[in-house]
Write a protein that holds these residues in place. Sequence first.
Motif, short mmCIF file in Angstrom:
data_model
loop_
_atom_site.label_atom_id
_atom_site.label_comp_id
_atom_site.label_asym_id
_atom_site.label_seq_id
_atom_site.Cartn_x
_atom_site.Cartn_y
_atom_site.Cartn_z
N ASP A 100 0.56 -1.47 -0.19
CA ASP A 100 0.16 0.41 -0.21
C ASP A 100 0.93 1.03 0.06
N TYR A 101 1.95 1.54 1.14
CA TYR A 101 2.83 2.76 0.77
C TYR A 101 3.42 2.75 -0.70
N PHE A 104 0.39 4.41 -2.98
CA PHE A 104 0.35 5.39 -2.47
C PHE A 104 1.61 6.32 -2.98
N SER A 107 2.35 7.10 -6.61
CA SER A 107 0.69 7.43 -7.02
C SER A 107 0.49 9.29 -7.01
N LEU A 108 1.01 9.33 -5.40
CA LEU A 108 1.38 11.04 -5.02
C LEU A 108 2.16 12.00 -5.95
N ILE A 131 -0.24 4.76 4.48
CA ILE A 131 0.15 6.69 4.03
C ILE A 131 0.85 7.39 5.10
N ILE A 171 -5.77 13.36 3.39
CA ILE A 171 -5.87 12.50 2.59
C ILE A 171 -6.81 12.12 3.42
N CYS A 173 -8.45 8.56 4.24
CA CYS A 173 -8.25 6.93 4.34
C CYS A 173 -9.17 6.09 5.25
N TYR A 200 -6.79 13.40 -1.01
CA TYR A 200 -6.05 12.45 -2.51
C TYR A 200 -7.43 11.39 -1.10
N LEU A 202 -8.18 7.88 -0.58
CA LEU A 202 -8.28 6.20 -1.38
C LEU A 202 -8.72 5.60 -1.80
N GLY A 225 -7.87 6.88 -5.78
CA GLY A 225 -7.20 6.25 -4.88
C GLY A 225 -7.34 4.56 -6.40
N MET A 228 -3.30 4.62 -7.39
CA MET A 228 -2.39 3.78 -6.27
C MET A 228 -2.65 2.08 -6.19
#
Length: 242
Positions: A100-101, A104, A107-108, A131, A171, A173, A200, A202, A225, A228
């Motif tokens: 996930d990290y 993210f 994509s960020l 995140i 963000i 979440c 952002y 998710l 998201g 991501m």
Amino acid sequence: MRTFGLLGKNIDYSFSRNYFSDKFSNENIDAEYRNFDLSSIEKFTDVIKDNIISGLNVTIPYKEAIIPYLDHLDSNAEKIKAVNTIKFEKDGSLCGYNTDYWGFLESLKPHLEPHHSKALILGTGGASKGIAYALSLLEIDFKFVSRNPEEDQFSYHELDSKIIGSHSLIINCTPLGTYPDIESSPEIPFEFISEKHLIYDLIYNPSETKFMQLAAEKGAKTTNGLEMLKLQAEKAWSIWNS
């Protein structure tokens, strides 16, 4: 045929199953991807006992709860303390990873501008941990916002013009706004959002959430998201096949 799958609860909506099924078909990969919808994490032992599995993804609400069932974690998952990818090693052991990290972070990056130096993370669940880790790698200061804040966290009712104005990256979440509950949104003071903000979310279904809509009306740049998810899925695929 190899079998891959997703562990979660109430996951009929799953992005992963559709993504990997399409991937396997398009790339002529002899594999299937299944949803393992578990009422409790204790059912995980039945999944691996009753099926020959080559790799698993993990989603809400088991990204943290799965850890005691694994033999070891990779260094990033160890720091994040949340797992979304499980590799079945040749020796039979299970190793937990967090992609996930990575999804993210990558994509960020294209959306970041120099003034995006401070962030608010809405929510404190398993997704938020990856995140936070990515933001740390990017050297972006952040604060968590929670309905039940702990030390050094904001509550939603604390958010004011000063806090929102000084945190130009926000963000989401939380699951608020996910289909079918598309009229929900985290309750932040949108009147303080400006064109300097990057929002952002998710969530990927719907592609534009209520949270994104309300921020866009104030001139903010918004993104969901989906990218991501694609990036973290491909990272998981590379881990399973490494």
